[in-house]
Write a protein that holds these residues in place. Structure first.
Motif, PDB file in Angstrom:
ATOM      1  N   ARG B  95      -2.948  10.729  10.175  1.00 60.63           N
ATOM      2  CA  ARG B  95      -2.754   9.418   9.540  1.00 60.63           C
ATOM      3  C   ARG B  95      -2.891   8.303  10.565  1.00 60.63           C
ATOM      4  N   PHE B 149      -9.455  18.686  -0.132  1.00 58.83           N
ATOM      5  CA  PHE B 149      -8.877  17.980   1.011  1.00 58.83           C
ATOM      6  C   PHE B 149      -7.435  17.599   0.710  1.00 58.83           C
ATOM      7  N   SER B 150      -6.571  17.787   1.672  1.00 60.17           N
ATOM      8  CA  SER B 150      -5.183  17.358   1.516  1.00 60.17           C
ATOM      9  C   SER B 150      -4.552  17.172   2.881  1.00 60.17           C
ATOM     10  N   GLY B 152      -1.457  17.457   3.135  1.00 60.23           N
ATOM     11  CA  GLY B 152      -0.263  18.276   3.037  1.00 60.23           C
ATOM     12  C   GLY B 152       0.924  17.525   2.470  1.00 60.23           C
ATOM     13  N   ARG B 153       1.934  18.290   2.099  1.00 55.87           N
ATOM     14  CA  ARG B 153       3.115  17.680   1.472  1.00 55.87           C
ATOM     15  C   ARG B 153       3.986  16.976   2.486  1.00 55.87           C
ATOM     16  N   SER B 154       4.575  15.859   2.049  1.00 54.27           N
ATOM     17  CA  SER B 154       5.609  15.243   2.865  1.00 54.27           C
ATOM     18  C   SER B 154       6.951  15.777   2.374  1.00 54.27           C
ATOM     19  N   VAL B 292      -6.538   8.711   3.553  1.00 55.41           N
ATOM     20  CA  VAL B 292      -5.107   8.541   3.834  1.00 55.41           C
ATOM     21  C   VAL B 292      -4.310   8.291   2.560  1.00 55.41           C
ATOM     22  N   GLY B 293      -4.991   7.923   1.481  1.00 51.50           N
ATOM     23  CA  GLY B 293      -4.321   7.806   0.187  1.00 51.50           C
ATOM     24  C   GLY B 293      -4.138   6.409  -0.356  1.00 51.50           C
ATOM     25  N   GLU B 360      -4.219  21.853   2.507  1.00 49.98           N
ATOM     26  CA  GLU B 360      -2.763  22.055   2.479  1.00 49.98           C
ATOM     27  C   GLU B 360      -2.444  23.304   3.291  1.00 49.98           C
TER      28      GLU B 360
END
Lengths: 73, 363
Positions: B95, B149-150, B152-154, B292-293, B360
């Protein structure tokens, strides 16, 4: 009777919760899909996408910080 | 207030937010901000970097209250509506890097997506090329999203961690108002441009209050200028796009009324007309923001909600804007910087590598 599909979108950033939900709903075609979300934003996004696709959303019981959205067609 | 919040989380939310941004962005220009720059998340971050001494481009050094207000407005909204939820742990290094690259891309075009739309609403037709590049960048990002693509979880983080960014903003405000001099022989930092865009600003209190209002509305409505493009293409959903359309429309009307609409490609304020790199810079920016979202405004407001990942992205932008000036990557009104083109190419290669490699993590 097909099984309920369950997906957990907790912790994912935009647009993943809505995208995961959309992909699950498309794959299911109809029936019941349960989507776990952990924020109001994800809840709104998933609900909106589901409604756009003609599915109906019932809110399950929130548990702690997460909600279980029950989506049916 | 509850009813107002319900309106903001409805389909009217982004539209109301976009309209307010559009009107006030044009007013901020009237009140002193640089041309077509009522808001620019990247330019303003760059100005803050300059004020802190992170780069030495003298014409762009000023702590922008719009950024401070924006984050704090979102923070206040999050606290009021119980959405302040510190979280983190989702690929922080990636990020940060995306923040650096997004800053490069935007500074090559001379605007973040917000400013691209505002430039369009001011008659700067170079923005058409930039927005086209932005869309291409988002489309590339969508390809990666569809391929899995990910970042990953926060995970929920300690409450205290969510206060770092709001407190940093308050510190910036104090530094702006009291202007202490930390350098040798009582020189800067804190730096204040004596000429150029960094010397053009609306009164601090006005900028701060507009920032607070916009931050509040944008947090409630989830306003996002990248989501606007992404969701229309990926999810066939116009909810956020309506907000961007409202922004452009209301900024355009306000500009017309204020006599701030000047159509053309040449001699536009804080802009250049090198079409290839206006396009290229925004492809890079669009791709980085999509990976990055969200757009830099959204990331700023998420940081106000305690999202550590968004805060790290902002820090990446702060560093990236500084590097962009030190390494001659940033453009100016005379055209692209010496290494702008190379930065676009290298940045795209890195973003594409991120797109292919980030999935992920399986436990």
């Amino acid at each position: 009777m097909s099984e309920t599909i369950k997906i957990d979108t907790s912790g994912f950033s935009c647009p993943q919760p809505a995208l995961m939900a959309r992909q699950a709903l498309q794959k299911a075609g109809k029936g019941v899909v349960e989507v776990k979300v952990d924020s109001n934003t994800a809840c709104e996004n998933v609900s909106r996408i589901a409604n756009n696709m003609g599915w109906k959303v019932t809110f399950g019981q929130p548990s702690g910080d997460t909600y279980l959205l029950r989506i049916e067609k | 207030m509850q009813a107002f919040s319900k309106l903001l989380t409805s389909r009217w939310g982004p539209i109301i937010t976009g309209a307010v941004i559009g009107v006030f962005a044009s007013l901020l220009v009237l009140w002193g901000n640089p041309g077509n720059m009522g808001f620019c998340m990247v330019c303003f971050t760059r100005d803050i970097a300059g004020a802190l001494g992170m780069h030495n481009a003298g014409v762009v050094q000023y702590i922008r209250p719009e950024i401070i207000g924006g984050l704090l407005g979102a923070f206040i909204a999050a606290i009021m509506f119980k959405e302040f939820k510190p979280r983190g742990g989702s690929a922080p290094m990636v990020r940060f890097l995306l923040g650096v690259l997004a800053a490069f891309g935007a500074l090559i075009f001379l605007g973040c997506p917000w400013r691209a739309y505002l430039r369009l609403a001011g008659g700067d037709w170079n923005a058409i090329v930039g927005i086209f590049g932005l869309v291409v960048g988002v489309v590339i990002g969508i390809y990666f999203l569809r391929e899995g693509f990910s970042l990953g979880r926060s995970h929920p983080a300690p409450k205290a961690s969510g206060f770092i960014m709001p407190i940093f903003m308050v510190v910036l405000l104090v530094l702006l108002v009291f202007a202490p001099q930390f350098g040798k022989d009582a020189t800067g930092p804190i730096f204040f441009s004596e000429s150029g865009p960094g010397n053009m600003y609306a009164p601090v209190l006005i900028s701060l209050c507009v920032g607070l209002l916009v931050g509040f509305l944008a947090q409630r409505s989830r306003f996002c200028t990248i989501g606007a493009i992404r969701d229309k293409i990926l999810l066939k959903d116009s909810h956020l796009l309506n907000g961007v359309l409202a922004l452009v429309f209301f900024a355009f009307i306000t500009n017309l009324i204020l006599g701030q609409f000047n159509a053309g490609f040449e001699s536009q304020p804080v802009a250049h007309s090198d079409g290839l790199w206006n396009f290229g810079g925004m492809v890079l920016a669009g791709l980085a923001f999509t990976l990055v979202g969200g757009c830099p405004g959204r990331q700023l407001f998420l940081a106000g909600e305690g999202d550590n990942g968004a805060g790290i992205f902002f820090m990446g932008m702060l560093a990236g804007t500084a590097f962009a000036h030190i390494f001659s990557i940033a453009s100016s009104s005379s055209g692209v910087g010496a290494f702008g083109p190379e930065a676009v190419i290298i940045g795209l290669v890195i973003c594409i590598a991120i797109g292919f490699t980030m999935r992920e993590a399986k436990a």
